[in-house]
Structure formats: structure tokens, C-alpha cells
Scaffold this motif. Structure first.
Motif, PDB file in Angstrom:
ATOM      1  N   UNK A 156       0.806  -1.216   0.000  1.00  0.00           N
ATOM      2  CA  UNK A 156       0.000   0.000   0.000  1.00  0.00           C
ATOM      3  C   UNK A 156       0.850   1.281   0.000  1.00  0.00           C
ATOM      4  N   UNK A 157       2.158   1.157  -0.020  1.00  0.00           N
ATOM      5  CA  UNK A 157       3.031   2.330   0.044  1.00  0.00           C
ATOM      6  C   UNK A 157       2.757   3.301  -1.106  1.00  0.00           C
ATOM      7  N   UNK A 158       2.580   2.783  -2.306  1.00  0.00           N
ATOM      8  CA  UNK A 158       2.321   3.689  -3.432  1.00  0.00           C
ATOM      9  C   UNK A 158       0.929   4.321  -3.324  1.00  0.00           C
ATOM     10  N   UNK A 159      -0.023   3.583  -2.789  1.00  0.00           N
ATOM     11  CA  UNK A 159      -1.371   4.149  -2.592  1.00  0.00           C
ATOM     12  C   UNK A 159      -1.313   5.268  -1.547  1.00  0.00           C
ATOM     13  N   UNK A 160      -0.575   5.056  -0.481  1.00  0.00           N
ATOM     14  CA  UNK A 160      -0.412   6.097   0.541  1.00  0.00           C
ATOM     15  C   UNK A 160       0.208   7.342  -0.087  1.00  0.00           C
ATOM     16  N   UNK A 161       1.237   7.142  -0.900  1.00  0.00           N
ATOM     17  CA  UNK A 161       1.869   8.267  -1.583  1.00  0.00           C
ATOM     18  C   UNK A 161       0.906   9.000  -2.506  1.00  0.00           C
TER      19      UNK A 161
END
Length: 151
Positions: free
Chosen positions: A82-87
Motif C-alpha cells: 500500500x506504500x504507493x497508494x499512501x503516496x
């Protein structure tokens, strides 16, 4: 929110008390943004990014003279998908609060993600961001994270 949890048991921290950094009106807008961005919901859990220690006020730097914003966040686990979604959520929230001439850098904290270089590249590539936000499912997830935190 997603059904298949990547981190089923995250550590949840209490919400912090807010203290204004300055009293002048101009900086009030920045303080308000910092307050709002830490309350963005995590895409996987019904907790804010701050409650999961993904983001804090200290991890957001705004340099108005240079027109730059740097956000460094720390995913809850090293292999967080989910790191890219958070970004993306952070970037979309910024679009509503700062003029378009601001240069925005969003990064995962050093050593906090197994694919740190790849994630950082994705988060700061305009073409990849635009393509990701054209995906209706991803767009819906980003909107849920941003707008659910405003309720």
C-alpha cells in the motif's frame, strides 16, 4: 478499504494533541494542512496515518521560499504493498491545499521499505501518477482515504 490485509495487526497509537507552530495567519494555513494530512486514513485500516506512525507533522517539510514540499513516510511493514497508494493519497491531498507551482517530493523513509527505490520512483513520476489515477478502482481507494478522513 481492502479485504486481504497485508498487515493484519498494526500497532495503533493515540492521536496527538496539536499545538500551533506560529500565530500568524499565513502559517495557519500550513498548520491546518499538516493537521489534515496526518489524519488521512490508511488504505488498509480505519486508522489515520498518524495513528499507525506512518506519518507525523515532523515528516512534512514545507519551504515556501523555494516552493518545495517534502513528505517522508514510514510504511507499517517492509513489504507494504500500500506504500504507493499512501503516496498517491498524500499527493492528491496536497493538490487541494498548495498552488501547482510547488515542487512536491514524496518518499518512503530510508530503510523502511524493501523496494524503497522503486516506490520512490513511482511516487515522483508524473506519468505513472497520472496513469495510476486513471484506474477507477485505485482512484476510488485514494478518494476513500482522503475524503473519509474529512468526515
Amino acid at each position: 478499504m481492502t479485504l486481504g490485509l497485508i498487515n493484519a495487526n498494526p500497532v495503533v497509537h493515540a492521536k496527538k494533541e496539536r499545538v500551533a507552530r506560529t500565530q500568524d495567519h499565513h502559517h495557519h494555513a500550513i498548520n491546518f494542512f499538516l493537521f489534515q494530512v496526518t489524519y488521512l486514513l490508511n488504505p488498509e485500516h480505519p486508522y489515520s496515518l498518524e495513528q499507525l506512525s506512518v506519518l507525523s507533522e515532523e515528516s512534512v517539510t514545507v519551504n515556501e521560499k523555494l516552493g518545495r514540499i517534502l513528505i517522508t513516510f514510514r510504511p507499517t511493514i517492509q513489504h507494504c504493498s500500500m506504500a504507493t497508494v499512501i503516496g498517491l493519497c498524500l499527493r492528491e491531498k496536497l493538490k487541494n491545499h498548495f498552488p501547482p507551482h510547488f515542487k512536491v517530493d514524496i518518499k518512503v523513509a530510508a530503510g523502511s521499505h524493501a523496494n524503497e527505490g522503486s516506490v520512490n520512483k513511482q511516487l515522483n513520476d508524473k506519468e505513472r501518477i497520472a496513469a495510476a489515477l486513471e484506474n477507477p478502482n485505485l482512484r476510488q481507494l485514494v478518494d476513500e482515504c482522503i475524503y473519509s478522513s474529512e468526515l
